[in-house]
Design an enzyme around this catalytic site. Structure first.
Site, PDB file in Angstrom:
ATOM      1  N   CYS A 190     -19.195   2.065   5.987  1.00 20.84           N
ATOM      2  CA  CYS A 190     -19.531   1.233   4.834  1.00 20.84           C
ATOM      3  C   CYS A 190     -18.955  -0.167   4.958  1.00 20.84           C
ATOM      4  O   CYS A 190     -19.484  -1.122   4.368  1.00 20.84           O
ATOM      5  CB  CYS A 190     -19.067   1.900   3.536  1.00 20.84           C
ATOM      6  SG  CYS A 190     -17.278   2.060   3.353  1.00 20.84           S
ATOM      7  N   ASP A 195       0.805  -1.226   0.000  1.00 22.96           N
ATOM      8  CA  ASP A 195       0.000   0.000   0.000  1.00 22.96           C
ATOM      9  C   ASP A 195       0.839   1.278   0.000  1.00 22.96           C
ATOM     10  O   ASP A 195       0.318   2.355   0.277  1.00 22.96           O
ATOM     11  CB  ASP A 195      -0.949  -0.006   1.215  1.00 22.96           C
ATOM     12  CG  ASP A 195      -2.006   1.080   1.120  1.00 22.96           C
ATOM     13  OD1 ASP A 195      -2.404   1.430   0.007  1.00 22.96           O
ATOM     14  OD2 ASP A 195      -2.416   1.599   2.177  1.00 22.96           O
ATOM     15  N   CYS A 238     -13.081   6.131   8.839  1.00 20.98           N
ATOM     16  CA  CYS A 238     -14.520   5.862   8.958  1.00 20.98           C
ATOM     17  C   CYS A 238     -14.743   4.417   8.555  1.00 20.98           C
ATOM     18  O   CYS A 238     -14.226   3.964   7.535  1.00 20.98           O
ATOM     19  CB  CYS A 238     -15.309   6.804   8.040  1.00 20.98           C
ATOM     20  SG  CYS A 238     -17.091   6.531   8.034  1.00 20.98           S
TER      21      CYS A 238
END
Length: 374
Positions: free
Chosen positions: A243, A133, A240
């Site tokens: 989702c 990443d 966050c």
């Protein structure tokens, strides 16, 4: 022989603590690069300029390393023990994304990838490269091609075995190895991830506008936020999970076995009043070896102050008031917004009149002049 080699690699990966190991072609054509180009052309990458400058290298694994033939894609489960979303109800505590509550996964995975890559190079006699990443490699499309999961309607990788909770690492090899079957999409008619998003960051299923995403805003965005997103952040101060956590596939997920990924003391519901007291040294100490550390103390306190403004807790007024004297303009401006939400209008107006003449930074002056807002 090739089958034995693949199984040997899988066994070694499991011994190093990885929860998934599958193989994909790194050389065959794909459409992921084109989708990324559309994302950048539409400006949905926001302030992440590195996505634009590395776009050509991101287009395909061989654009970065022409010798790449096989991608060995590794997954490490970081699943929480409990659904984290109920934590958002405590507005006097900050919410830190599940992935960031333990040690920085980049460092954890990279060392293990290097060990495994060395073993693969010795067994195949071919060069390898490792990625976690931090380089222009599109891990999620590779993971779907390798069969680890699929990119759901929220654009994140989703696994039938691990739900939404997988860290990814990739080893590119110049060796040609047999590959696994790709995974297909299993979202069906479900739109839970799209419906729960506090800022409506998904223009359509399988599309993200990062400029509206709270993970992007809390982590990547450097300055004062657009007013429209501040109330929506609630108590989220780093990342966050909405989702991710709402997805029905998480019913098959298990809690992570990795000790270094367990939440540190103080990061399950950290008190906003205490976080707001952090100076730079205390921030660095608290978040040593944590992914939170990379955003720096000033950006972190900006997020904390937006959460304070959303807390409806008048006991936090003195905390925010002290921070209108902070050396960092982004902190002072966030403190102004927080006070505009917590104080009675006449009290805030009096404070504004007192402070405006002394405030030199134009962005902070705009906060004083425009508040109350949100």
């Amino acid at each position: 022989m090739a089958t034995d080699l693949r199984q040997s690699i899988r066994d070694s990966a499991a011994a190093l603590g990885f929860d998934a190991c599958r193989f994909a072609s790194a050389a065959e054509p794909w459409s992921a690069g084109e989708r990324l180009a559309h994302f950048v052309d539409a400006g949905r990458h926001g302030e992440m300029g590195w996505m634009e400058t590395t776009l050509e290298r991101r287009a395909h694994p061989t654009a970065m390393w022409s010798e790449a033939r096989t991608a060995i894609v590794l997954g490490l489960n970081y699943g929480p023990e409990l659904d984290p979303l109920p934590e958002l109800a405590d507005r006097s505590a900050g919410y830190v994304s599940v992935y960031a509550r333990g040690d920085d996964y980049h460092e954890l995975i990279k060392g293990r990838l290097k060990t495994l890559a060395g073993q693969i190079a010795a067994r195949t006699g071919e060069d390898v490269k490792v990625f976690v990443d931090t380089a222009p490699l599109m891990e999620k499309p590779l993971a779907q091609r390798a069969g680890l999961g699929w990119q759901g309607k929220h654009t994140n990788l989703l696994s039938r075995e691990h739900g939404n909770w997988l860290f990814l690492g990739v080893i590119l090899s110049a060796a040609d190895l047999p590959v696994d079957a790709p995974e297909t999409e299993h979202c069906g008619s479900c739109t839970a991830c799209l419906d729960i998003c506090p800022t409506r960051a998904f223009p359509a299923p399988f599309q993200l506008d990062a400029r509206r995403c709270l993970s992007y805003l809390t982590i990547e965005f450097p300055g004062p936020w657009p007013i429209e997103f501040r109330a929506a952040t609630g108590s989220r101060i780093y990342g966050c999970d909405d989702c991710l956590a709402v997805c029905p596939w998480n019913k098959f997920a298990a809690a992570s076995r990795e000790a270094r990924l367990q939440a540190r003391d103080g990061l399950n519901g950290p008190r906003l009043a205490e976080l707001a007291e952090l100076d730079d040294a205390a921030f660095r100490t608290m978040f040593s070896r944590s992914p939170v550390k990379r955003i720096g103390r000033d950006r972190f306190l900006r997020n904390v102050l937006y959460a304070i403004g959303n807390s409806a807790d008048e006991a936090l007024i003195p905390v925010a008031t002290r921070l209108i004297e902070d050396p960092a303009p982004v902190v002072r401006g966030a403190a102004v917004w927080a006070l505009s939400r917590l104080m009675a209008d006449d009290a805030f107006a009096g404070l504004a009149i007192e402070r405006l003449a002394a405030e030199a930074d134009p962005d902070v002056r705009a906060e004083w002049s425009g508040a109350p807002g949100g």
